[in-house]
Each structure stands twice: as structure tokens, then as C-alpha cells.
Motif scaffolding. Structure first.
Motif, PDB file in Angstrom:
ATOM      1  N   VAL A   3      -9.125   5.766  -1.978  1.00  9.96           N
ATOM      2  CA  VAL A   3      -8.331   5.013  -1.004  1.00  9.96           C
ATOM      3  C   VAL A   3      -7.527   5.998  -0.169  1.00  9.96           C
ATOM      4  O   VAL A   3      -6.867   6.889  -0.708  1.00  9.96           O
ATOM      5  CB  VAL A   3      -7.385   4.030  -1.729  1.00  9.96           C
ATOM      6  CG1 VAL A   3      -6.507   3.308  -0.737  1.00  9.96           C
ATOM      7  CG2 VAL A   3      -8.183   3.053  -2.563  1.00  9.96           C
ATOM      8  N   ILE A   4      -7.605   5.844   1.135  1.00 16.79           N
ATOM      9  CA  ILE A   4      -6.850   6.708   2.039  1.00 16.79           C
ATOM     10  C   ILE A   4      -5.501   6.046   2.307  1.00 16.79           C
ATOM     11  O   ILE A   4      -5.438   4.899   2.762  1.00 16.79           O
ATOM     12  CB  ILE A   4      -7.611   6.933   3.351  1.00 16.79           C
ATOM     13  CG1 ILE A   4      -8.941   7.627   3.064  1.00 16.79           C
ATOM     14  CG2 ILE A   4      -6.779   7.765   4.316  1.00 16.79           C
ATOM     15  CD1 ILE A   4      -9.823   7.764   4.264  1.00 16.79           C
ATOM     16  N   GLU A   5      -4.464   6.763   2.011  1.00 13.07           N
ATOM     17  CA  GLU A   5      -3.119   6.252   2.214  1.00 13.07           C
ATOM     18  C   GLU A   5      -2.775   6.226   3.702  1.00 13.07           C
ATOM     19  O   GLU A   5      -3.041   7.209   4.413  1.00 13.07           O
ATOM     20  CB  GLU A   5      -2.100   7.120   1.483  1.00 13.07           C
ATOM     21  CG  GLU A   5      -2.217   7.094  -0.016  1.00 13.07           C
ATOM     22  CD  GLU A   5      -1.809   5.758  -0.589  1.00 13.07           C
ATOM     23  OE1 GLU A   5      -0.873   5.135  -0.051  1.00 13.07           O
ATOM     24  OE2 GLU A   5      -2.442   5.334  -1.571  1.00 13.07           O
ATOM     25  N   PRO A   6      -2.173   5.151   4.188  1.00 12.14           N
ATOM     26  CA  PRO A   6      -1.776   5.099   5.600  1.00 12.14           C
ATOM     27  C   PRO A   6      -0.794   6.201   5.993  1.00 12.14           C
ATOM     28  O   PRO A   6      -0.835   6.702   7.110  1.00 12.14           O
ATOM     29  CB  PRO A   6      -1.144   3.723   5.740  1.00 12.14           C
ATOM     30  CG  PRO A   6      -1.733   2.912   4.634  1.00 12.14           C
ATOM     31  CD  PRO A   6      -1.973   3.872   3.515  1.00 12.14           C
ATOM     32  N   LEU A  11       0.385  11.102   9.109  1.00 10.20           N
ATOM     33  CA  LEU A  11       0.753  12.519   9.135  1.00 10.20           C
ATOM     34  C   LEU A  11      -0.314  13.347   9.854  1.00 10.20           C
ATOM     35  O   LEU A  11       0.006  14.202  10.692  1.00 10.20           O
ATOM     36  CB  LEU A  11       0.963  13.047   7.719  1.00 10.20           C
ATOM     37  CG  LEU A  11       1.208  14.549   7.590  1.00 10.20           C
ATOM     38  CD1 LEU A  11       2.500  14.954   8.291  1.00 10.20           C
ATOM     39  CD2 LEU A  11       1.230  14.961   6.140  1.00 10.20           C
ATOM     40  N   VAL A  12      -1.575  13.097   9.545  1.00  9.91           N
ATOM     41  CA  VAL A  12      -2.655  13.867  10.163  1.00  9.91           C
ATOM     42  C   VAL A  12      -2.721  13.609  11.664  1.00  9.91           C
ATOM     43  O   VAL A  12      -2.866  14.551  12.456  1.00  9.91           O
ATOM     44  CB  VAL A  12      -4.004  13.551   9.475  1.00  9.91           C
ATOM     45  CG1 VAL A  12      -5.170  14.125  10.261  1.00  9.91           C
ATOM     46  CG2 VAL A  12      -4.001  14.081   8.055  1.00  9.91           C
ATOM     47  N   THR A  13      -2.602  12.358  12.083  1.00  5.41           N
ATOM     48  CA  THR A  13      -2.667  12.062  13.515  1.00  5.41           C
ATOM     49  C   THR A  13      -1.445  12.608  14.250  1.00  5.41           C
ATOM     50  O   THR A  13      -1.566  13.096  15.376  1.00  5.41           O
ATOM     51  CB  THR A  13      -2.814  10.566  13.782  1.00  5.41           C
ATOM     52  OG1 THR A  13      -1.739   9.859  13.147  1.00  5.41           O
ATOM     53  CG2 THR A  13      -4.138  10.045  13.268  1.00  5.41           C
ATOM     54  N   ALA A  14      -0.281  12.555  13.628  1.00  5.19           N
ATOM     55  CA  ALA A  14       0.922  13.117  14.252  1.00  5.19           C
ATOM     56  C   ALA A  14       0.799  14.636  14.373  1.00  5.19           C
ATOM     57  O   ALA A  14       1.180  15.215  15.392  1.00  5.19           O
ATOM     58  CB  ALA A  14       2.162  12.741  13.449  1.00  5.19           C
TER      59      ALA A  14
END
Length: 94
Positions: A3-6, A11-14
């Protein structure tokens, strides 16, 4: 299936936004140095203000200092406003 945590996606997109914004700001700064263009300098400052500074405030300063979410949001919004004003000045004022 993992499961990928939101929060991790956020964090990755920011971080990606901050990195790409820093690269574009660096290119604008190089344009300022090459052509002695004040507009490019203000564009570079504005890009840093709307891409890099909010990331640093959200993920660097706020957790260390321990300020509230409202204070962090206010600081991010002020950085965005300052960055947009700098970009506006670069497009119109110089």
C-alpha cells in the motif's frame, strides 16, 4: 500488494516540484548573468518563491520549529504571493 501511503506520494511530488522549480530558476538566473537582464533575475527569484521555499517551509522548517499547521500554511501562502509578485514584476515592470 504494498500500500502506498498518501503522505509519501505528497512528499515525492512536492520534492519533484521543488527540484524542477530549482532547475528552471537556475536557468533563469543563468539568463540573468549572461544577458544582464533584471527581468530574468526577478523571474528566478519568483520561481524559487513559489516552488522551493514552500517545500523547505513544509518539510524542513515547520517540523523542526514545531509550528502549527495554520502558521505553516500562512508562511507558504506568503512565499507564494512574494514569488508571484516577483514574476509579475519580471514580466511587466522591467
Amino acid at each position: 500488494m504494498p500500500v502506498i501511503e498518501p503522505a509519501h506520494v505528497l512528499l515525492v511530488t512536492a520534492a519533484a516540484t521543488a527540484v524542477v522549480g530549482a532547475v528552471v530558476a537556475w536557468l533563469a538566473y543563468q539568463g540573468y548573468r549572461r544577458n544582464d537582464s533584471q527581468a530574468m533575475r526577478f523571474l528566478a527569484v519568483g520561481l524559487v518563491g513559489i516552488t522551493v521555499v514552500p517545500f523547505i517551509l513544509n518539510y524542513g522548517v515547520a517540523p523542526v520549529v514545531g509550528v502549527s499547521d495554520a502558521t505553516t500554511l500562512l508562511a507558504v501562502l506568503l512565499a507564494n504571493i512574494a514569488g508571484l509578485l516577483s514574476i509579475l514584476y519580471s514580466l511587466d515592470g522591467t
